[in-house]
Enzyme design. Structure first.
Site, PDB file in Angstrom:
ATOM      1  N   TYR A 135      19.720  68.251  48.133  1.00  0.00           N
ATOM      2  CA  TYR A 135      18.301  68.229  47.761  1.00  0.00           C
ATOM      3  C   TYR A 135      17.682  69.629  47.820  1.00  0.00           C
ATOM      4  CZ  TYR A 135      18.264  63.093  48.090  1.00  0.00           C
ATOM      5  OH  TYR A 135      18.495  61.755  47.903  1.00  0.00           O
ATOM      6  N   LYS A 190      31.510  61.777  53.419  1.00  0.00           N
ATOM      7  CA  LYS A 190      32.376  61.505  52.268  1.00  0.00           C
ATOM      8  C   LYS A 190      33.484  62.560  52.331  1.00  0.00           C
ATOM      9  CE  LYS A 190      33.258  59.219  48.447  1.00  0.00           C
ATOM     10  NZ  LYS A 190      33.706  57.821  48.453  1.00  0.00           N
ATOM     11  N   ASP A 222      30.491  55.040  51.253  1.00  0.00           N
ATOM     12  CA  ASP A 222      30.616  53.818  50.443  1.00  0.00           C
ATOM     13  C   ASP A 222      30.894  52.616  51.352  1.00  0.00           C
ATOM     14  OD1 ASP A 222      32.880  55.315  50.902  1.00  0.00           O
ATOM     15  OD2 ASP A 222      33.906  54.764  49.062  1.00  0.00           O
ATOM     16  N   ASP A 246      19.037  59.180  52.761  1.00  0.00           N
ATOM     17  CA  ASP A 246      17.967  58.686  51.896  1.00  0.00           C
ATOM     18  C   ASP A 246      18.306  57.278  51.418  1.00  0.00           C
ATOM     19  OD1 ASP A 246      15.818  58.557  50.221  1.00  0.00           O
ATOM     20  OD2 ASP A 246      16.460  60.123  48.840  1.00  0.00           O
ATOM     21  N   ASP A 250      16.984  53.341  53.192  1.00  0.00           N
ATOM     22  CA  ASP A 250      16.259  52.347  52.389  1.00  0.00           C
ATOM     23  C   ASP A 250      16.998  51.016  52.388  1.00  0.00           C
ATOM     24  OD1 ASP A 250      14.124  53.926  51.687  1.00  0.00           O
ATOM     25  OD2 ASP A 250      14.231  53.385  49.566  1.00  0.00           O
TER      26      ASP A 250
END
Ligand code: NAD
Length: 356
Positions: A135, A190, A222, A246, A250
């Site tokens: 980001y 990851k 994942d 992020d 959520d």
């Protein structure tokens, strides 16, 4: 205890007003100053994060933030869009550690999209690194490709990167948080594909050696996304990078039934923090008096705990919220048959009454 109050857009002013009301009856001495942010600031001063608002935030012990954004600003240049205010505050205040608890209150178990037995008693703390990763990584932009699958074609690119100190400091935050809970940390990465996240895993493992009382395990993102809906209670503290955090936070928030219940805190190295509900400005229900103010009220409790050193007051608020839920009071987002539907203001009043 200086608090910058930044209500913002949409339902922001409605829900922040209820949190301010709750803070006002605690018998503590706060210096609260309000300033515009987001679309409201763009309308008033031509910028989503005016100098005066930033200055107030930087000089305060804590920021109580509502939400920013409205679809009507979607056509503005990116630097002028309301959401830039929150990115600017994170950057200027150095808010690198984002705490997102996902707690399923027993009264709201049925509101989750998962089976009650999977979420009853759920209490996860997701700690998301907030100022690094793809980001913020440079370079980024658009250009004409000189290699790849389509040389000569237009392309866009971002940069994923993490330095060792950035990973170390968020890892320390996670291990220390776990020491106060069930002493378990899951680091999500990851590492099987990304160099940045192999490095993340190595550094978190190294930091973990300083916390022999905390059990550390690693999980690919994942798999973490899958486990969160399959067996969410296997997690306690989860620590991860900006982008994975992020998305996962959520996902975790929805396990609890309503995003209107979930607070968040973003802290810097000095303990200064920005406290806001996990949801956005909900323009679809703004001005109707039906928004759930509890996420913002619970964010104010986190503010008392993390930035203002008022643990007892924080617990009083959390207990009061549990009491109003136990009384059966519900804003429409958490309403079910047999409970009592109340407005934003009535919910705030009920918390105030429970505190008394
Ligand atoms: P949102 O979180 O605002 O709303 C999603 C859904 O949840 C909507 O149906 C909304 O009515 C409902 N909802 C949200 N908060 C609620 C509450 N307290 N009580 C009851 N219902 C609630 O997300 P969105 O619709 O994707 O985004 C709307 C705007 O908010 C956009 O402009 C977006 O950029 C912005 N946004 C801001 C922040 C922030 O300020 N930190 C975070 C996320 C989104």
């Amino acid at each position: 205890m200086k608090i910058a109050v930044l209500p913002g857009d949409g339902i922001g002013p409605e829900i922040v007003a209820e949190a301010v009301k709750v803070l006002g009856v605690l018998g503590l001495d706060f210096d609260m100053q309000t300033a515009p942010v987001g679309g409201a600031a763009y309308e008033a001063a031509g910028h989503p994060l005016p100098e005066s608002t930033l200055k107030l935030a930087m000089e305060s012990d804590a920021v109580l933030f509502g939400a920013v954004g409205d679809w009507k600003y979607d056509t503005l240049d990116r630097p002028l869009r309301p959401e830039q205010a929150i990115l600017g505050l994170r950057k200027h205040m150095g808010l690198f550690a984002n705490f997102r608890p996902a707690i399923c209150y027993k009264e709201l178990t049925h509101a989750s999209s998962l089976k009650p037995e999977l979420v009853a008693g759920l209490d996860i703390l997701i700690i998301r690194e907030l100022t690094g990763d793809i980001y913020f990584g440079q370079p980024r932009g658009r250009r004409v490709a000189t290699d790849g699958h389509f040389p000569g074609a237009e392309e866009a690119f971002d940069t994923m990167r993490y330095s060792k100190p950035e990973i170390e400091r968020i890892a320390h935050v996670a291990f220390q948080a776990a020491q106060k809970r069930s002493k378990r940390v899951t680091s999500v990465d990851k590492a099987n594909v990304l160099e940045t996240f192999q490095f993340w895993k190595d550094v978190v493992t190294e930091v973990g050696k300083q916390y022999p009382d905390v059990q550390l395990d690693h999980m690919y993102v994942d798999n973490a996304a899958m486990q969160l809906v399959k067996e969410p209670k296997r997690f306690d503290v989860v620590v991860t990078g900006n982008m994975f955090g992020d998305i996962l936070s959520d996902e975790a928030s929805m396990l609890t039934g309503s995003i209107g219940m979930l607070p968040s805190a973003s802290l810097n190295a000095k303990g200064q923090g920005l406290y806001e509900p996990s949801h956005g400005s909900a323009p679809d229900i703004a001005g109707k008096g039906i928004a759930n103010p509890l996420a913002t009220i619970l964010s104010a409790a986190m503010m008392l705990r993390f930035s203002l050193n008022q643990e007892a007051a924080a617990q009083r608020i959390e207990t009061a919220v549990q009491q109003v839920l136990a009384q059966g009071l519900r804003t429409p987002d958490i309403y079910s048959e047999g409970t009592t539907k109340v407005s934003t203001r009535e919910m705030g009043d009920a918390v105030v009454q429970a505190l008394a």
